[in-house]
Design an enzyme around this catalytic site. Structure first.
Site, PDB file in Angstrom:
ATOM      1  N   ASP A 351      73.449  26.345 -11.584  1.00 12.39           N
ATOM      2  CA  ASP A 351      72.825  25.022 -11.557  1.00 12.39           C
ATOM      3  C   ASP A 351      73.749  23.967 -12.138  1.00 12.39           C
ATOM      4  OD1 ASP A 351      72.546  26.206 -14.124  1.00 12.39           O
ATOM      5  OD2 ASP A 351      70.997  24.744 -14.644  1.00 12.39           O
ATOM      6  N   GLU A 352      73.497  22.731 -11.784  1.00 12.01           N
ATOM      7  CA  GLU A 352      74.131  21.556 -12.392  1.00 12.01           C
ATOM      8  C   GLU A 352      75.663  21.679 -12.501  1.00 12.01           C
ATOM      9  OE1 GLU A 352      70.426  19.981 -15.127  1.00 12.01           O
ATOM     10  OE2 GLU A 352      71.707  21.548 -15.947  1.00 12.01           O
ATOM     11  N   ALA A 353      76.275  22.243 -11.455  1.00 12.87           N
ATOM     12  CA  ALA A 353      77.736  22.369 -11.434  1.00 12.87           C
ATOM     13  C   ALA A 353      78.341  21.079 -10.880  1.00 12.87           C
ATOM     14  CB  ALA A 353      78.143  23.578 -10.590  1.00 12.87           C
TER      15      ALA A 353
END
Length: 547
Positions: A351-353
């Site tokens: 997530d949230e890369a």
């Protein structure tokens, strides 16, 4: 290894002020107006709790006859040929002895006249792996299950059918009665999870065990441990020792952090297994990796290690996707953690890369997912994994919101239609670290405010448009810890929302009803008190009047 300061209690009295909720709606099974005091609060705890008025609500309840009474003469009978049932008998006795003061010997005798019998029935296939049947009569109480996990779930029902004082650690006044009749119960979903973030703030082995026991009471069967993030790395990896000796030395706010040795992690896994919970370790990547990048300069594309991080921003870190050493690192970490984890799954985050290009993200996941399979595990990833091709057998954990763009929801639904399993953790429903209201001292509000009814009142089978109901494996309630540093903090954010998510995972869809649920939830308050669990007295729930 414990490396954290003693943190003062952070919960203000604001959360614990009793506010009376007023019940509405027509009388219904398992919770009616007649069960409340005149001011709308739940009535005092009855001597005999109506059969099935517990959380999660059972699938089938047939009240009949007089109650069973636990006495000084009660024995717990088990099959002499079954060591697993004997261990469960000891567990049950250990739960009941302190408050009752009774000896409750565990005997190799399934007849055990007048006692509690734990009976394994392998041919009772209708009960599945976790179902059970509880039959209560004045002559005895019998728990029957096809597998030991089912007996364990049945023990939790037995606990809740007894007066809440049974949870106390000193002798209490009885009587100890279980209403007469039969409960036949099986879970709606096979995956009923809770996630604990030990990366933002570190929690010791004993603190994690405490949470495991709380989860067990509500029939949760999966503990997802978020073991790494920008703020700290919490699991020893022999081939990369600085991950913990350096990357594990801090946490949000600059505290000393901490980490689990391999023996400590193994103890958590063992303890969870004794409560019939499967541990899923998460190593978040390629983002959320600053603790690793700070520990090893070679993992950075420029070869320069960043400083350790103690804030709460996200999306700024990334492993260096083009470097071969990145995959040596990933292989070593997955190999060592998989060897310590007997469960089926390993969570690779994803997530949230935001600091990883889409092309690099796809390339990274295409290389990393086979490594998970190489070491005998199946992939779990946050739903951004559907921007790539999820591996065969992968579980995709959806954490979006009601307002998440339709295109993103459709991408996840398409992956589900193509065979990926879904774990539903919508942040504006199940994230236990979201504030209840604007006045909640703890937690965050980026997903909105999540009061108790909002957390409970949704249907996993129909939540994600276009996703087949058959793809939904279950639900999970994540507890992120940017603002949570003590077990009191965990308690007041998890309770009373956690039991509601647990009920969504266990109970049949036909039983889903806020008006009756909120009464059953209110009746959990004395049990929370007996167990020493802080909780938020939501005005939406008709809590018993404070004594």
């Amino acid at each position: 290894m414990r490396q954290r300061r003693t943190i003062p209690r952070l919960i203000g009295s604001l959360l614990l002020v009793a506010t009376a909720g007023v019940g509405h709606g027509e009388a219904a099974a398992l919770g009616t107006r007649d069960d409340r005091s005149g001011d709308g609060r739940a009535a005092a705890e009855p001597e005999v709790r109506p059969l099935g008025r517990i959380v999660p609500v059972p699938a089938s309840v047939a009240p009949a006859g007089e109650p069973y009474t636990l006495t000084r003469a009660t024995r717990i009978g088990v099959d002499p040929a079954d060591s697993g049932s004997r261990e469960l008998g000891r567990y049950l006795a250990g739960l009941l002895r302190p408050a009752t003061g009774f000896a409750l010997p565990v005997v190799d005798d399934l007849a055990a006249r007048g006692g509690i019998r734990l009976r394994l029935s392998p041919d009772d296939t209708a009960l599945g792996d976790e179902g059970y049947r509880l039959r209560s009569t004045p002559e005895g109480l019998t728990l029957t299950a096809r597998a030991h996990a089912g007996l364990f779930r049945g023990v939790q029902t037995l606990r809740q059918q007894l007066p809440s004082a049974v949870e106390r650690k000193s002798v209490q006044n009885g009587p100890w009665k279980v209403a007469g009749g039969t409960i036949t119960d099986t879970p709606r979903y096979g995956y009923r999870g809770a996630m604990l973030d030990v990366a933002r703030h570190f929690f010791t082995v004993d603190e994690v065990k405490r949470y495991i026991d709380q989860l067990a009471l509500y029939k949760v069967n999966t503990l997802h441990l978020h073991l790494s993030d920008d703020q700290g790395w919490r699991i020893a990896v022999d081939s990369w020792p600085r991950l913990t000796t350096y990357g594990g030395t801090t946490e949000v706010g600059g505290g000393p952090g901490g980490f689990y040795t391999k023996d400590e992690y193994t103890e958590i896994v063992r303890y969870a297994a004794s409560r019939y919970q499967e541990v899923i370790p998460e190593i978040d990547m390629p983002g959320h990796t600053n603790a690793a990048l700070a520990s090893y300069a070679e993992l950075n594309c420029d070869g320069v290690a960043p400083p350790l991080y103690t804030g709460i921003k996200v999306g700024f870190s990334s492993l260096c996707v083009p470097k071969p050493v990145t995959y040596d690192f990933v292989d070593d970490v997955i190999r060592e953690i998989a060897a310590l984890t007997p469960g089926r799954y390993l969570h690779i985050g994803g997530d949230e890369a935001h600091s990883t290009s889409h092309a690099d993200y796809v390339a990274f996941m295409d290389k990393v997912q086979p490594v998970v399979a190489k070491y005998g595990k199946k992939v779990v990833g946050w739903h951004q994994l559907t921007g790539t091709t999820p591996a065969e057998g992968a579980l995709v954990q959806y954490w979006g919101l009601d307002r998440t763009p339709a295109a993103e929801k459709e991408r996840v639904a398409a992956a589900a239609r193509a065979g990926a399993g879904l774990i539903l953790s919508p942040a504006d429903r199940t994230y236990l670290d979201m504030k209840y209201t604007k006045d909640t001292p703890l937690g965050l509000a980026w997903a909105g405010y999540v009061e108790v009814r909002r957390s409970y009142d949704w249907n996993p089978a129909t939540y994600l448009p276009g996703a087949p109901a058959s793809a939904v494996r279950g639900v999970e309630a994540p507890l992120w810890t940017e603002t949570l540093a003590t077990t009191d903090d965990l308690d007041v954010m998890a309770f009373p929302r956690l039991p509601g998510v647990a009920e969504l995972g266990w109970s049949p869809a036909s039983s889903h009803d806020w008006e009756t649920y909120k009464v059953r939830l209110a009746e959990q308050a004395p049990r929370f008190d007996a167990l020493g669990i802080d909780y938020y007295r939501s005005p939406q729930v008709p809590w018993p009047a404070a004594k």
